[in-house]
Enzyme design. Structure first.
Site, PDB file in Angstrom:
ATOM      1  N   GLU A   1       0.841  -1.182   0.000  1.00 45.28           N
ATOM      2  CA  GLU A   1       0.000   0.000   0.000  1.00 45.28           C
ATOM      3  C   GLU A   1       0.879   1.234   0.000  1.00 45.28           C
ATOM      4  O   GLU A   1       1.778   1.366   0.817  1.00 45.28           O
ATOM      5  CB  GLU A   1      -0.900   0.027   1.230  1.00 45.28           C
ATOM      6  CG  GLU A   1      -1.865   1.191   1.200  1.00 45.28           C
ATOM      7  CD  GLU A   1      -2.849   1.122   2.356  1.00 45.28           C
ATOM      8  OE1 GLU A   1      -3.984   0.703   2.125  1.00 45.28           O
ATOM      9  OE2 GLU A   1      -2.448   1.476   3.468  1.00 45.28           O
ATOM     10  N   GLY A   2       0.638   2.096  -0.957  1.00 44.38           N
ATOM     11  CA  GLY A   2       1.377   3.354  -1.000  1.00 44.38           C
ATOM     12  C   GLY A   2       0.402   4.503  -0.945  1.00 44.38           C
ATOM     13  O   GLY A   2      -0.776   4.305  -0.646  1.00 44.38           O
ATOM     14  N   THR A   3       0.903   5.683  -1.233  1.00 39.49           N
ATOM     15  CA  THR A   3       0.065   6.875  -1.174  1.00 39.49           C
ATOM     16  C   THR A   3      -1.011   6.832  -2.256  1.00 39.49           C
ATOM     17  O   THR A   3      -2.104   7.333  -2.062  1.00 39.49           O
ATOM     18  CB  THR A   3       0.933   8.125  -1.385  1.00 39.49           C
ATOM     19  OG1 THR A   3       2.215   7.872  -0.814  1.00 39.49           O
ATOM     20  CG2 THR A   3       0.322   9.330  -0.715  1.00 39.49           C
TER      21      THR A   3
ATOM     22  N   ASP B   1      11.402   8.291  -7.808  1.00 37.95           N
ATOM     23  CA  ASP B   1      11.117   7.707  -6.497  1.00 37.95           C
ATOM     24  C   ASP B   1      11.929   6.432  -6.293  1.00 37.95           C
ATOM     25  O   ASP B   1      11.402   5.403  -5.872  1.00 37.95           O
ATOM     26  CB  ASP B   1       9.607   7.438  -6.363  1.00 37.95           C
ATOM     27  CG  ASP B   1       9.163   7.402  -4.896  1.00 37.95           C
ATOM     28  OD1 ASP B   1       9.941   7.825  -4.019  1.00 37.95           O
ATOM     29  OD2 ASP B   1       8.044   6.944  -4.634  1.00 37.95           O
TER      30      ASP B   1
END
Ligand code: ADP
Ligand code: MG
Ligand code: ZN
Length: 475
Positions: A48-50, A159
Site C-alpha cells: 500500500e502506498g500513497t 522515487d
C-alpha cells in the site's frame, strides 16, 4: 513509509483466512472493477502506498498456471495523466533490464488496475544486514542497469528507493517498480551554463538567484524557505508536477537540443572547458536582484510578493537530491542517481533509512552535516542558489562513517534479533575496496551537472574490481 507490507512467501498456500478489512478491500476491488473478479482470484493485499493498493492474485480459470500476479489498484482520485504516464513507462521501458513489465490493464470508470507479474521479494530491512559485499555489488549493478534503461528514455523515475526496487534473494533477481511519479526529464532552458538565464516560472517572469538559508543544526533548522510561501506542501509525495518551462518547445534551442541528457553532457563539457569558476562568474553577470532580506533569515515584502518558483519535488524526503531539496527547476535523470547513491550508502553502512527526514529542510540539513557546509554551498551555486549556513561544518569521511555504523548495529542485532551473517559474508566487509567509496562519492556528487550517470557508473572501477575478486574466488 507505509507502503512496505509483508509479502507472502509461498503463493500457492491454500486460501488462508484474511483479516476482515483486507477481505473487505478485496470485495471492493471486485466491485469497482468486475473484470478483476471475472479473471482473477485475489489472494491477499501485498502493498500500500500513497496512490495505490497492490494485491496478489492468480488466474481464476487456470488454477494450474503457477504464475502469480500483482494487481495495482490506483486510487481513483489520481490524475488521468499520471496514470497514463505510469502505464506508458511500464509499456515502453518495462519488461527488461530489471524493470518490471505490464501484462494487462483493467479499467472500469475511474478505477484502474495495472496487472503485473508477481515479483517475490523481502523487505529491505530484512535482508540489509545479511548482505555480503558481493550481494551489495550485485544489487548496485542491477539497480544501475535498471536506471540506465529508464534514463535511456529520458525518463526520471523520481522515487528510487528500496521499496520500489524489489529484490528476490532466492533467485537473485531484481525489479524496479512504481512509475507513479516518473516524468520526462524536462528540457529546461536555452542556457549554456547551469543558470545563466535564470529559471523561468509558469507566469513567465524571470526569477533571480534564490536565497536559501539553513541552520546547520539538524534538530532546529532555521530556514528561510520554510517560512516563505516558496515552501510547498509537506506531503511526502507531491502528485502534481508542473513543468518548469513554458513555450520552449517552439524555440530553436528546444529543436536543437532535444535530449536533456545531451543538454546535461553539453553543460558538463562546458564545465570542464571553462572551469567551474568561470561559469560561476558568468552567472554573476545575471545580476540577482538584491533585496532587503538577501542573506538574512527573514522574508521581506519584495520577496513575499514574488511568484512561486516551480520545481518538481516529488519523491521521498530521505532520497531527494540536493537540487530537488533546493527547488532547482532544472532537474535531470541525475536525481535518480542521487537516490541510488543514498541506497548504496545504506548498503555500505547497514543503516536504513540513512537520511531520516520528514521535510525538505531537515533533509538538506542532514546532507549538510554529512557533506560539510562548503561543498553544499558550492553545489547550491551550481544550481543558481545561494545557501547561507549559520555554522561551518566539515565533511565526514564515508569509509570511517560506514565502517563505524556497520560495526555498531550489527552486534546489537545479533544479540537482539538473532541476526547472524555467515562468516564469509562477514569477512567480505573487512576489505571493502576504496573504489566502493569512490563510486559512492560519484553517485552522491552534490552537483547534478557533474554527477556520474548510470551508464558511466557501470564502468566504474568498483565493479571491475569486484568482478576480479569474484573471479579469483571462483578459480
Ligand atoms: P505505490 O505507488 O503505491 O508506492 P508501488 O508500485 O510502489 O505503489 O507498489 C507498492 C508495493 O507493492 C511495492 O513496494 C511492493 O512491495 C509491492 N509491489 C508492487 N509491484 C509488485 C510486483 N510486480 N510484484 C510484487 N510486489 C509488488
Ligand atoms: Mg512505491
Ligand atoms: Zn527579500
Amino acid at each position: 513509509m507505509a507502503e512496505e507490507m509483508s509479502t507472502p512467501s509461498s503463493s500457492r498456500k491454500k486460501a488462508k483466512r484474511l483479516p476482515f478489512e483486507i477481505q473487505e478491500e478485496i470485495n471492493c476491488l471486485y466491485e469497482f472493477v468486475p473484470e478483476v473478479k471475472e479473471h482473477f482470484e485475489v489472494i491477499d493485499k501485498i502493498g500500500e502506498g500513497t496512490f495505490s493498493s497492490v494485491f496478489l492474485a492468480r488466474l481464476k480459470h487456470y488454477p494450474d498456471i503457477p504464475q502469480m500476479f500483482a494487481l495495482k489498484h490506483i486510487i481513483p482520485t489520481s490524475h488521468p495523466s499520471r496514470i497514463e504516464g505510469e502505464l506508458k513507462c511500464l509499456l515502453e521501458i518495462g519488461g527488461c533490464d530489471n524493470v518490471i513489465g505490464v501484462e494487462l490493464c483493467l479499467r472500469n470508470r475511474d478505477h484502474v488496475v495495472i496487472v503485473m507479474q508477481y515479483f517475490p521479494h523481502e523487505k529491505f530491512h530484512d535482508y540489509l544486514l545479511h548482505m555480503s559485499l558481493t550481494d551489495v555489488y550485485n544489487y548496485m549493478k542491477h539497480l544501475l542497469v535498471a536506471l540506465r534503461r529508464v534514463h535511456m528514455f529520458d525518463i526520471i523515475h523520481r522515487d528510487v528507493k528500496p521499496s520500489n526496487f524489489l529484490y528476490d534473494r532466492n533467485t537473485k533477481r531484481y525489479a524496479l517498480v512504481d512509475f507513479g511519479l516518473a516524468h520526462k526529464a524536462p528540457v529546461c532552458k536555452a542556457s549554456s551554463s547551469p543558470n545563466a538565464a535564470g529559471p523561468v516560472d509558469t507566469s513567465g517572469i524571470l526569477q533571480e538567484t534564490q536565497n536559501l538559508s539553513v541552520g546547520s543544526s539538524i534538530s532546529t533548522p532555521v530556514t528561510q524557505m520554510s517560512q516563505s510561501k516558496h515552501s510547498a506542501s509537506s506531503s511526502s509525495r507531491s502528485q502534481q508536477y508542473t513543468p518548469p518551462t513554458p513555450n520552449l518547445s517552439n524555440s530553436v534551442f528546444a529543436k536543437r537540443v532535444k535530449s536533456p541528457r545531451r543538454l546535461l553532457l553539453a553543460k558538463r563539457a562546458l564545465l570542464v572547458k571553462e572551469g567551474k569558476d568561470d561559469i560561476l562568474s558568468q552567472r554573476k553577470g545575471a545580476q540577482p536582484v538584491q533585496c532587503n532580506c538577501f542573506g538574512k533569515p527573514q522574508i521581506c515584502s519584495v520577496c513575499s510578493a514574488r511568484s512561486n518558483q516551480n520545481a518538481p519535488r516529488a519523491g521521498t524526503p530521505g532520497f531527494r537530491s540536493p537540487e530537488v531539496l533546493m527547488k532547482c527547476p532544472d532537474q535531470s535523470t541525475a536525481v535518480d542517481i542521487w537516490s541510488a547513491g543514498v541506497i548504496f550508502l545504506s548498503l555500505l553502512s547497514g543503516r536504513y533509512p540513512f537520511f531520516r527526514a520528514n521535510d525538505d529542510m531537515t533533509a538538506l540539513a542532514q546532507i549538510i552535516s554529512t557533506f560539510g557546509t562548503d561543498s553544499v554551498k558550492e553545489a547550491a551555486k551550481a544550481c543558481g542558489k545561494s545557501l547561507i549556513c549559520s555554522q561551518t561544518q566539515s565533511p565526514v569521511d564515508f569509509r570511517t562513517l560506514c565502517m563505524k555504523l556497520r560495526a555498531a548495529p550489527m552486534s546489537k542485532h545479533q544479540t537482539k534479533k538473532g541476526v547472524t551473517m555467515d562468516p564469509l559474508s562477514e569477512q567480505s566487509w573487512r576489505s571493502v575496496p576504496d573504489s566502493a567509496f569512490d563510486l559512492l562519492s560519484r553517485l552522491l556528487d552534490l552537483n547534478p551537472y557533474t554527477r556520474i550517470t548510470a551508464e558511466e557508473a557501470l564502468t566504474h572501477k568498483f565493479f571491475s574490481e569486484m568482478e576480479e575478486r569474484l573471479g579469483s574466488v571462483l578459480c
